[in-house]
Motif scaffolding. Structure first.
Motif, PDB file in Angstrom:
ATOM      1  N   THR A   1     -24.020  38.779  -4.596  1.00 40.79           N
ATOM      2  CA  THR A   1     -23.834  38.295  -3.231  1.00 40.79           C
ATOM      3  C   THR A   1     -22.353  38.281  -2.892  1.00 40.79           C
ATOM      4  O   THR A   1     -21.504  38.585  -3.723  1.00 40.79           O
ATOM      5  CB  THR A   1     -24.444  36.884  -3.079  1.00 40.79           C
ATOM      6  OG1 THR A   1     -24.438  36.508  -1.711  1.00 40.79           O
ATOM      7  CG2 THR A   1     -23.661  35.870  -3.886  1.00 40.79           C
ATOM      8  N   SER A   2     -22.039  37.936  -1.666  1.00 38.12           N
ATOM      9  CA  SER A   2     -20.653  37.922  -1.211  1.00 38.12           C
ATOM     10  C   SER A   2     -19.917  36.712  -1.771  1.00 38.12           C
ATOM     11  O   SER A   2     -20.532  35.718  -2.150  1.00 38.12           O
ATOM     12  CB  SER A   2     -20.613  37.887   0.322  1.00 38.12           C
ATOM     13  OG  SER A   2     -21.114  36.653   0.790  1.00 38.12           O
ATOM     14  N   PRO A   3     -18.571  36.767  -1.815  1.00 38.75           N
ATOM     15  CA  PRO A   3     -17.783  35.653  -2.368  1.00 38.75           C
ATOM     16  C   PRO A   3     -18.041  34.312  -1.696  1.00 38.75           C
ATOM     17  O   PRO A   3     -18.165  33.292  -2.370  1.00 38.75           O
ATOM     18  CB  PRO A   3     -16.341  36.111  -2.150  1.00 38.75           C
ATOM     19  CG  PRO A   3     -16.421  37.606  -2.182  1.00 38.75           C
ATOM     20  CD  PRO A   3     -17.723  37.939  -1.511  1.00 38.75           C
ATOM     21  N   LEU A   4     -18.119  34.291  -0.377  1.00 38.48           N
ATOM     22  CA  LEU A   4     -18.324  33.025   0.320  1.00 38.48           C
ATOM     23  C   LEU A   4     -19.666  32.410  -0.054  1.00 38.48           C
ATOM     24  O   LEU A   4     -19.764  31.211  -0.349  1.00 38.48           O
ATOM     25  CB  LEU A   4     -18.243  33.223   1.837  1.00 38.48           C
ATOM     26  CG  LEU A   4     -18.449  31.962   2.684  1.00 38.48           C
ATOM     27  CD1 LEU A   4     -17.425  30.893   2.318  1.00 38.48           C
ATOM     28  CD2 LEU A   4     -18.368  32.295   4.163  1.00 38.48           C
ATOM     29  N   ILE A   5     -20.714  33.228  -0.071  1.00 31.43           N
ATOM     30  CA  ILE A   5     -22.040  32.727  -0.424  1.00 31.43           C
ATOM     31  C   ILE A   5     -22.085  32.276  -1.871  1.00 31.43           C
ATOM     32  O   ILE A   5     -22.808  31.340  -2.229  1.00 31.43           O
ATOM     33  CB  ILE A   5     -23.109  33.808  -0.152  1.00 31.43           C
ATOM     34  CG1 ILE A   5     -23.295  33.997   1.350  1.00 31.43           C
ATOM     35  CG2 ILE A   5     -24.449  33.406  -0.765  1.00 31.43           C
ATOM     36  CD1 ILE A   5     -23.800  32.760   2.067  1.00 31.43           C
ATOM     37  N   GLN A   6     -21.303  32.916  -2.734  1.00 27.19           N
ATOM     38  CA  GLN A   6     -21.254  32.484  -4.132  1.00 27.19           C
ATOM     39  C   GLN A   6     -20.898  31.003  -4.230  1.00 27.19           C
ATOM     40  O   GLN A   6     -21.536  30.250  -4.975  1.00 27.19           O
ATOM     41  CB  GLN A   6     -20.220  33.305  -4.909  1.00 27.19           C
ATOM     42  CG  GLN A   6     -20.680  34.695  -5.303  1.00 27.19           C
ATOM     43  CD  GLN A   6     -19.627  35.405  -6.136  1.00 27.19           C
ATOM     44  OE1 GLN A   6     -18.430  35.233  -5.928  1.00 27.19           O
ATOM     45  NE2 GLN A   6     -20.076  36.199  -7.089  1.00 27.19           N
ATOM     46  N   TYR A   7     -19.880  30.583  -3.487  1.00 26.19           N
ATOM     47  CA  TYR A   7     -19.437  29.190  -3.570  1.00 26.19           C
ATOM     48  C   TYR A   7     -20.414  28.246  -2.884  1.00 26.19           C
ATOM     49  O   TYR A   7     -20.578  27.094  -3.308  1.00 26.19           O
ATOM     50  CB  TYR A   7     -18.025  29.053  -2.994  1.00 26.19           C
ATOM     51  CG  TYR A   7     -17.006  29.742  -3.858  1.00 26.19           C
ATOM     52  CD1 TYR A   7     -16.517  29.134  -5.009  1.00 26.19           C
ATOM     53  CD2 TYR A   7     -16.562  31.027  -3.555  1.00 26.19           C
ATOM     54  CE1 TYR A   7     -15.609  29.781  -5.824  1.00 26.19           C
ATOM     55  CE2 TYR A   7     -15.657  31.688  -4.371  1.00 26.19           C
ATOM     56  CZ  TYR A   7     -15.179  31.057  -5.503  1.00 26.19           C
ATOM     57  OH  TYR A   7     -14.284  31.704  -6.321  1.00 26.19           O
ATOM     58  N   LEU A   8     -21.082  28.715  -1.859  1.00 22.37           N
ATOM     59  CA  LEU A   8     -22.121  27.903  -1.226  1.00 22.37           C
ATOM     60  C   LEU A   8     -23.296  27.716  -2.179  1.00 22.37           C
ATOM     61  O   LEU A   8     -23.906  26.645  -2.238  1.00 22.37           O
ATOM     62  CB  LEU A   8     -22.588  28.549   0.078  1.00 22.37           C
ATOM     63  CG  LEU A   8     -21.543  28.611   1.198  1.00 22.37           C
ATOM     64  CD1 LEU A   8     -22.111  29.294   2.432  1.00 22.37           C
ATOM     65  CD2 LEU A   8     -21.044  27.210   1.559  1.00 22.37           C
TER      66      LEU A   8
END
Length: 201
Positions: free
Chosen positions: A60-67
């Motif tokens: 997945t994308s970096p932002l979604i990883q942290y979410l």
């Protein structure tokens, strides 16, 4: 070495104030990790029968990883123990993993403590808990009496998990403010320990 760590881990099968903490924490983590909030939000759908933290974070994308780190840390049975080592092993920013993991783990605890009375009444009305403590609560009560709130809070991840511990400490007579303080200390302590240990491996 990191791939080996991931494999081993996966093989082991009010509220305004709270929302302000979440929002502030998310913005801080985005700033510190250098993420672009406008980055693509594509994420693989969860397959209940074939769920994998590693694959969910990897594909997945970096932002979604942290979410997702936030969500997994807020999930009982996963919490910080699974998400921090796996996130760091996959090459995610350790500071970002620690911040989102901490927030995801602590927000449900705050909500449980703040709305304790309502939660307790709801559970009792539906017969999920009774007046007499279960065996697990009796063991927890003995531990609580022996080591006090600070010891119980720090040992909570090993005993019953932080979510259940947040509920139990109030049933055993702890004051809400002190429960909030020591559960925060406990989660912060284990966030630092797990992050440091994961970086050392």
């Amino acid at each position: 070495m990191k791939e080996k760590l991931v494999s081993r881990l996966l093989g082991r099968n009010r509220p305004r104030g709270c929302f302000s903490i979440v929002g502030g924490g998310v913005l801080l983590a985005v700033h510190l990790t250098g993420l672009d909030p406008t980055f693509s939000l594509g994420v693989n759908p969860f397959l209940i029968g074939d769920f994998s933290i590693e694959e969910s974070l990897r594909n997945t994308s970096p932002l979604i990883q942290y979410l997702l780190v936030f969500i997994f840390a807020a999930t009982p049975a996963l919490e910080l123990w699974a998400v921090i080592p796996i996130g760091i092993a996959l090459g995610m920013n350790p500071l970002g993993v620690a911040i989102f993991g901490f927030l995801g783990n602590i927000i449900p605890v705050y909500l449980i403590i703040i709305f304790f009375t309502r939660i307790k009444n709801w559970l009792q009305a539906r017969g999920y808990i009774g007046e007499n403590p279960a065996k697990s609560r009796q063991r927890s009560y003995k531990f609580f009496k022996k080591y006090g709130l600070p010891g119980f809070a720090v040992g909570a991840p090993f005993l019953v998990g932080v979510h259940i511990a947040a509920f139990l400490v109030l049933t055993m007579g702890a004051k809400r403010r002190k429960a909030l303080l020591w559960m925060t200390v406990s989660i912060a302590f284990w966030t630092v320990i797990l992050t440091t240990a994961s970086l050392a491996l």
